[in-house]
Design an enzyme around this catalytic site. Structure first.
Site, PDB file in Angstrom:
ATOM      1  N   CYS A  71       1.808   8.592   7.482  1.00 44.12           N
ATOM      2  CA  CYS A  71       1.330   8.162   8.794  1.00 44.12           C
ATOM      3  C   CYS A  71      -0.115   8.621   8.931  1.00 44.12           C
ATOM      4  CB  CYS A  71       2.215   8.813   9.853  1.00 44.12           C
ATOM      5  SG  CYS A  71       1.645   8.593  11.536  1.00 44.12           S
ATOM      6  N   CYS A 184      -3.184   2.114   9.360  1.00 45.30           N
ATOM      7  CA  CYS A 184      -1.908   2.548   9.945  1.00 45.30           C
ATOM      8  C   CYS A 184      -0.846   2.001   9.008  1.00 45.30           C
ATOM      9  CB  CYS A 184      -1.743   1.963  11.348  1.00 45.30           C
ATOM     10  SG  CYS A 184      -0.058   2.089  12.004  1.00 45.30           S
TER      11      CYS A 184
HETATM   12  N1  DGL Z   1       2.386   4.410  11.151  1.00 47.28           N
HETATM   13  C1  DGL Z   1       1.556   5.300  11.829  1.00 47.28           C
HETATM   14  C2  DGL Z   1       0.164   5.403  11.287  1.00 47.28           C
HETATM   15  O1  DGL Z   1      -0.012   5.235  10.103  1.00 47.28           O
HETATM   16  C3  DGL Z   1       1.775   5.614  13.279  1.00 47.28           C
HETATM   17  C4  DGL Z   1       1.786   4.511  14.216  1.00 47.28           C
HETATM   18  C5  DGL Z   1       2.168   4.937  15.606  1.00 47.28           C
HETATM   19  O2  DGL Z   1       3.262   5.462  15.786  1.00 47.28           O
HETATM   20  O3  DGL Z   1       1.364   4.718  16.514  1.00 47.28           O
HETATM   21  O4  DGL Z   1      -0.769   5.672  11.981  1.00 47.28           O
END
Ligand code: DGL
Length: 262
Positions: A71, A184
């Site tokens: 993430c 993301c």
């Molecule tokens: N998948 C995540 C990222 O890479 C988080 C997205 C979220 O929960 O806002 O930032």
């Protein structure tokens, strides 16, 4: 060798997909923190607290040897603190691939799509200004609040998602952006929709290969690499769209609920 992986939801599975292809003889334990998703619109303190709670759970319940923060948002908010708190754990984070994007771009106009929290991160901001100065590129940053929720609901290609993308991508389309960083881990799941809205072939820069290669390298250094099948256990702290899990990983895996991280 046990590798814990976490994200706010489905996004980190875009990294797990590559880990399953490349890792040998590992046991991957994945936590989708859907009870607290989305992370990208939360404060640094909240994201840090979620990250520590999940890491504690992975250590105490699964005795992990390595942690992958799959993430970008949690990496930005928590990676330094996690490294300080768990010095014996191998820890790999996920960061927007700006450098590779700049070297791929022919128009020298590069787009970055990420959560608001990632784009506000100090380390990211310093990297952008250093690279822009050094390489004379234009970077078009676009926070996408609400996009993670659309993806979590399985709405990767609905009129509402396309309309949101249309608004966010127009400045990039007008400026002849040819390379887009998916900053993301959820966003590779809307890659086709992004390309459709951009109206021309786009070079996407994703993190899955880089994160997996970094993990492999650190495991090798520690003498943890070996031959054999890699397995995966999936857990979620809240509701999760199981159809999306199957779309990403295939039919083989099912998700168990964790009622509490204690
Ligand atoms: N998948 C995540 C990222 O890479 C988080 C997205 C979220 O929960 O806002 O930032």
């Amino acid at each position: 060798m046990k590798v814990g992986v976490f994200d706010s939801g489905l996004g980190g599975l875009t990294i797990v997909r590559t880990m399953l292809e490349k890792l040998q003889s590992a046991e991957i334990i994945y936590v989708a923190d859907t009870a607290n998703a989305p992370y990208g619109e939360k404060t640094k303190e909240q994201i840090l607290a979620f990250s520590i709670a999940i890491t504690e759970y992975l250590i105490s319940h699964h005795r992990i040897d390595a942690l992958v923060v799959a993430c970008n948002t949690a990496t930005s908010a928590a990676i330094s603190e996690l490294r300080e708190k768990y010095p014996d754990l191998i820890i790999v984070g996920t960061e927007p691939g700006l450098k590779p994007a700049i070297s791929h771009s022919v128009s020298k106009n590069v787009g970055v799509l990420a959560t608001p929290a990632t784009l506000n991160g100090e380390k990211y901001k310093a990297l952008v200004s250093m690279l822009c100065e050094h390489y004379h590129v234009r970077v078009f940053e676009q926070p996408c609040p609400g996009l993670v929720q659309q993806i979590e609901s399985g709405d990767t290609d609905t009129p509402k998602t396309l309309e949101m993308l249309e608004g966010w991508l127009k400045p990039m389309r007008d400026a002849n952006v040819d390379t887009i960083v998916l900053g993301c881990t959820h966003y590779p799941l809307v890659k086709n929709a992004i390309e459709r809205v951009m109206g021309r072939p786009i070079t996407f820069v994703e993190s899955a290969e880089g994160v997996t290669n970094r993990l492999l390298c650190l495991l090798e250094q520690k003498g943890e690499a070996s031959d054999g099948e890699t397995t995966l256990k999936l857990f979620a702290t809240g509701p999760i769209e199981t159809g999306m899990v199957k779309n990403i990983l295939g039919e083989k895996f099912s998700v168990a609920m964790i009622n509490s991280l204690d």
